[in-house]
Scaffold this motif. Structure first.
Motif, PDB file in Angstrom:
ATOM      1  N   HIS A  36      33.419  25.693 -21.911  1.00  0.00           N
ATOM      2  CA  HIS A  36      32.374  26.487 -22.545  1.00  0.00           C
ATOM      3  C   HIS A  36      32.203  27.822 -21.832  1.00  0.00           C
ATOM      4  O   HIS A  36      31.346  27.941 -20.949  1.00  0.00           O
ATOM      5  CB  HIS A  36      31.037  25.727 -22.559  1.00  0.00           C
ATOM      6  CG  HIS A  36      30.779  24.908 -21.320  1.00  0.00           C
ATOM      7  ND1 HIS A  36      30.503  23.561 -21.379  1.00  0.00           N
ATOM      8  CD2 HIS A  36      30.789  25.221 -19.995  1.00  0.00           C
ATOM      9  CE1 HIS A  36      30.328  23.093 -20.153  1.00  0.00           C
ATOM     10  NE2 HIS A  36      30.482  24.083 -19.301  1.00  0.00           N
ATOM     11  N   PRO A  37      32.989  28.839 -22.186  1.00  0.00           N
ATOM     12  CA  PRO A  37      32.783  30.170 -21.586  1.00  0.00           C
ATOM     13  C   PRO A  37      31.396  30.692 -21.967  1.00  0.00           C
ATOM     14  O   PRO A  37      31.103  30.857 -23.147  1.00  0.00           O
ATOM     15  CB  PRO A  37      33.887  31.017 -22.211  1.00  0.00           C
ATOM     16  CG  PRO A  37      34.841  30.052 -22.831  1.00  0.00           C
ATOM     17  CD  PRO A  37      34.062  28.845 -23.177  1.00  0.00           C
ATOM     18  N   VAL A  38      30.543  30.904 -20.985  1.00  0.00           N
ATOM     19  CA  VAL A  38      29.158  31.238 -21.293  1.00  0.00           C
ATOM     20  C   VAL A  38      28.848  32.716 -21.137  1.00  0.00           C
ATOM     21  O   VAL A  38      27.917  33.225 -21.761  1.00  0.00           O
ATOM     22  CB  VAL A  38      28.195  30.419 -20.409  1.00  0.00           C
ATOM     23  CG1 VAL A  38      28.303  28.944 -20.733  1.00  0.00           C
ATOM     24  CG2 VAL A  38      28.474  30.644 -18.931  1.00  0.00           C
ATOM     25  N   GLY A  39      29.588  33.421 -20.307  1.00  0.00           N
ATOM     26  CA  GLY A  39      29.295  34.836 -20.111  1.00  0.00           C
ATOM     27  C   GLY A  39      27.898  35.041 -19.549  1.00  0.00           C
ATOM     28  O   GLY A  39      27.389  34.215 -18.791  1.00  0.00           O
ATOM     29  N   ALA A  40      27.272  36.152 -19.934  1.00  0.00           N
ATOM     30  CA  ALA A  40      25.920  36.506 -19.486  1.00  0.00           C
ATOM     31  C   ALA A  40      25.812  36.542 -17.966  1.00  0.00           C
ATOM     32  O   ALA A  40      24.748  36.310 -17.399  1.00  0.00           O
ATOM     33  CB  ALA A  40      24.879  35.541 -20.068  1.00  0.00           C
ATOM     34  N   GLY A  41      26.936  36.826 -17.279  1.00  0.00           N
ATOM     35  CA  GLY A  41      26.931  36.878 -15.829  1.00  0.00           C
ATOM     36  C   GLY A  41      26.780  35.525 -15.161  1.00  0.00           C
ATOM     37  O   GLY A  41      26.518  35.437 -13.965  1.00  0.00           O
ATOM     38  N   GLN A  42      26.985  34.447 -15.929  1.00  0.00           N
ATOM     39  CA  GLN A  42      26.721  33.106 -15.420  1.00  0.00           C
ATOM     40  C   GLN A  42      27.972  32.249 -15.298  1.00  0.00           C
ATOM     41  O   GLN A  42      27.881  31.057 -14.988  1.00  0.00           O
ATOM     42  CB  GLN A  42      25.725  32.396 -16.339  1.00  0.00           C
ATOM     43  CG  GLN A  42      24.279  32.740 -16.063  1.00  0.00           C
ATOM     44  CD  GLN A  42      23.729  31.980 -14.872  1.00  0.00           C
ATOM     45  OE1 GLN A  42      24.028  30.824 -14.663  1.00  0.00           O
ATOM     46  NE2 GLN A  42      22.900  32.651 -14.083  1.00  0.00           N
ATOM     47  N   GLY A  43      29.161  32.819 -15.519  1.00  0.00           N
ATOM     48  CA  GLY A  43      30.370  32.010 -15.526  1.00  0.00           C
ATOM     49  C   GLY A  43      30.576  31.219 -14.244  1.00  0.00           C
ATOM     50  O   GLY A  43      30.807  30.005 -14.272  1.00  0.00           O
ATOM     51  N   ALA A  44      30.479  31.893 -13.086  1.00  0.00           N
ATOM     52  CA  ALA A  44      30.696  31.205 -11.814  1.00  0.00           C
ATOM     53  C   ALA A  44      29.589  30.209 -11.530  1.00  0.00           C
ATOM     54  O   ALA A  44      29.843  29.082 -11.074  1.00  0.00           O
ATOM     55  CB  ALA A  44      30.794  32.222 -10.686  1.00  0.00           C
ATOM     56  N   SER A  45      28.344  30.585 -11.801  1.00  0.00           N
ATOM     57  CA  SER A  45      27.221  29.689 -11.522  1.00  0.00           C
ATOM     58  C   SER A  45      27.298  28.423 -12.365  1.00  0.00           C
ATOM     59  O   SER A  45      27.082  27.310 -11.865  1.00  0.00           O
ATOM     60  CB  SER A  45      25.892  30.410 -11.773  1.00  0.00           C
ATOM     61  OG  SER A  45      25.693  31.451 -10.835  1.00  0.00           O
ATOM     62  N   ILE A  46      27.618  28.564 -13.645  1.00  0.00           N
ATOM     63  CA  ILE A  46      27.701  27.394 -14.516  1.00  0.00           C
ATOM     64  C   ILE A  46      28.871  26.503 -14.118  1.00  0.00           C
ATOM     65  O   ILE A  46      28.776  25.274 -14.147  1.00  0.00           O
ATOM     66  CB  ILE A  46      27.825  27.830 -15.988  1.00  0.00           C
ATOM     67  CG1 ILE A  46      26.527  28.493 -16.442  1.00  0.00           C
ATOM     68  CG2 ILE A  46      28.153  26.650 -16.890  1.00  0.00           C
ATOM     69  CD1 ILE A  46      25.305  27.605 -16.369  1.00  0.00           C
ATOM     70  N   ALA A  47      29.979  27.091 -13.704  1.00  0.00           N
ATOM     71  CA  ALA A  47      31.120  26.291 -13.256  1.00  0.00           C
ATOM     72  C   ALA A  47      30.746  25.453 -12.043  1.00  0.00           C
ATOM     73  O   ALA A  47      31.133  24.277 -11.934  1.00  0.00           O
ATOM     74  CB  ALA A  47      32.302  27.200 -12.937  1.00  0.00           C
TER      75      ALA A  47
END
Length: 382
Positions: free
Chosen positions: A276-287
């Motif tokens: 789920h590529p989320v973008g919004a500057g949250q890619g690393a945090s969500i991973a």
């Protein structure tokens, strides 16, 4: 439990740490010789990502490798301040957002993985779940990004990434021009997209130009300071930062992915951008959130029995998907704002100063309040 992780970037390294901490025997396969390398640009880690790092035991080295960014400011192209809010957190949260080079983040996570007993094999690309190197694995974690081969193996009909109408070019400037903010994450709404700059503690400036373009550039490597200066010539702040540029990285094309409907099956699970590529500057945090919560479900479902893995993966996915979907919707809204026309831009300049500071915290609190919890300990698997 023998786990194989495909991909040694942020998601792969974080999941390897988490799985090792619950007692798994983990091997990471990374296609590139150096999974840190000079790949990508800087990334921002909001407070939810920092909590995930704390659960992984990696918060301190990441904070040391990066620098805190306490405020986020939004500017119009004409230099009017549109908003000034806490960056990546609620105002009262004492843990400020951290900005770090992606390579430094991967390096810190990879070091922690090695210290946890993880084997990292670089320069070898897995051919999917049918690869002989995964034959005796109880778990295969697809952490191989938006172009995930694991996703295609799990579902040959899975959606493919498509160009998002934006490309990014990042770089650094040798000094901060006079008259510009001395700190913070500064976001400029420009005619051709957005321009972001962050003054670093050493006096340099880290910046990213996100350019709106219906078609990708024919030669991304050819885009340099001169091309960017022409694109952002009407935005005085951006133009001033670009005049001091000392380094430019090759353009990175933005991509979107339709919702992935098959994210796990049997012994396979997708995490991070593969799912789920989320973008919004949250890619690393969500991973990194994914990594902690995946390990938590695996450790608690069936009390360490490998036959409980499929149920644990289903429970993990059920917990994660609503949050990822909400973030994907936020990113779509952000992308629309970056490509707004002149009328929408003028309305933004009139309205935002009156509403942004007032409503931003309520709009983003659900994101920053999240805590992935702590990792339980599983002493053995059967």
């Amino acid at each position: 439990m023998r786990a194989v992780v495909t991909g040694g970037g942020v998601a792969g390294s974080a999941s390897a740490i988490a799985l090792a901490r619950i007692g798994a025997d983990v091997t990471v396969y990374e296609a590139y010789e150096d999974p840190a390398g000079p790949v990508g640009s800087h990334v921002s880690l909001a407070v939810n990502g920092l909590r995930a790092l704390a659960a992984l035991g990696c918060l301190s080295p990441v904070q040391t490798a990066g620098f805190p960014v306490a405020r986020q400011r939004m500017w119009s192209g004409r230099g009017k301040l549109l908003g000034d809010v806490a960056r990546g957190r609620r105002p009262e949260d004492a843990l400020p957002s951290v900005t770090i080079m992606r390579a430094d983040l991967v390096t810190a996570l990879r070091a922690a993985a090695l210290e946890s007993g993880v084997r990292i094999v670089t320069g070898q690309r897995l051919d999917g779940p049918s690869d002989p190197r995964t034959a005796d694995a109880d778990l295969i974690v697809g952490a191989d990004g938006i172009w995930s081969a694991t996703r295609r193996a799990l579902d040959p009909a899975a959606p493919a990434p498509a160009y998002a109408g934006l490309y990014s070019v990042s770089g650094a400037s040798g000094r901060l021009p006079a008259g510009l903010p001395r700190d913070g994450f500064n976001w400029i709404f420009a005619k051709r997209g957005v321009f972001i700059f962050l003054p670093a503690p050493d006096g340099t400036v880290w910046w990213t130009a996100q350019v709106s373009a219906p078609a990708p550039p024919p030669d991304p490597a050819a885009i340099g300071v001169a091309e960017l200066a022409a694109l952002f010539a009407t935005e005085a702040q951006a133009a001033a930062v670009l005049r001091e540029a000392t380094a430019v990285r090759t353009a990175n094309l933005g991509h979107v992915l339709k919702p992935v409907t098959h994210r796990h099956g049997g012994r396979i699970v997708l995490i991070g951008d593969a799912a789920h590529p989320v973008g919004a500057g949250q890619g690393a945090s969500i991973a990194m959130e994914d990594a902690v919560i995946l390990a938590r479900h695996l450790a608690t479902a069936g009390a360490g029995r490998t036959d409980a893995i499929p149920a644990a993966l289903a429970a993990f996915d059920a917990e994660r998907q609503p949050r990822a979907g909400k973030l994907a919707a936020m990113e779509a809204s952000n992308r629309d704002a970056k490509t707004a026309g002149p009328i929408a831009a003028r309305l933004r300049e009139v309205i935002m100063p009156h509403v942004f500071n007032r409503f931003y915290e309520n709009a983003t609190g659900w994101l920053y309040d999240f805590d992935p919890g702590v990792l339980p300990v599983t002493r053995g698997w059967s």
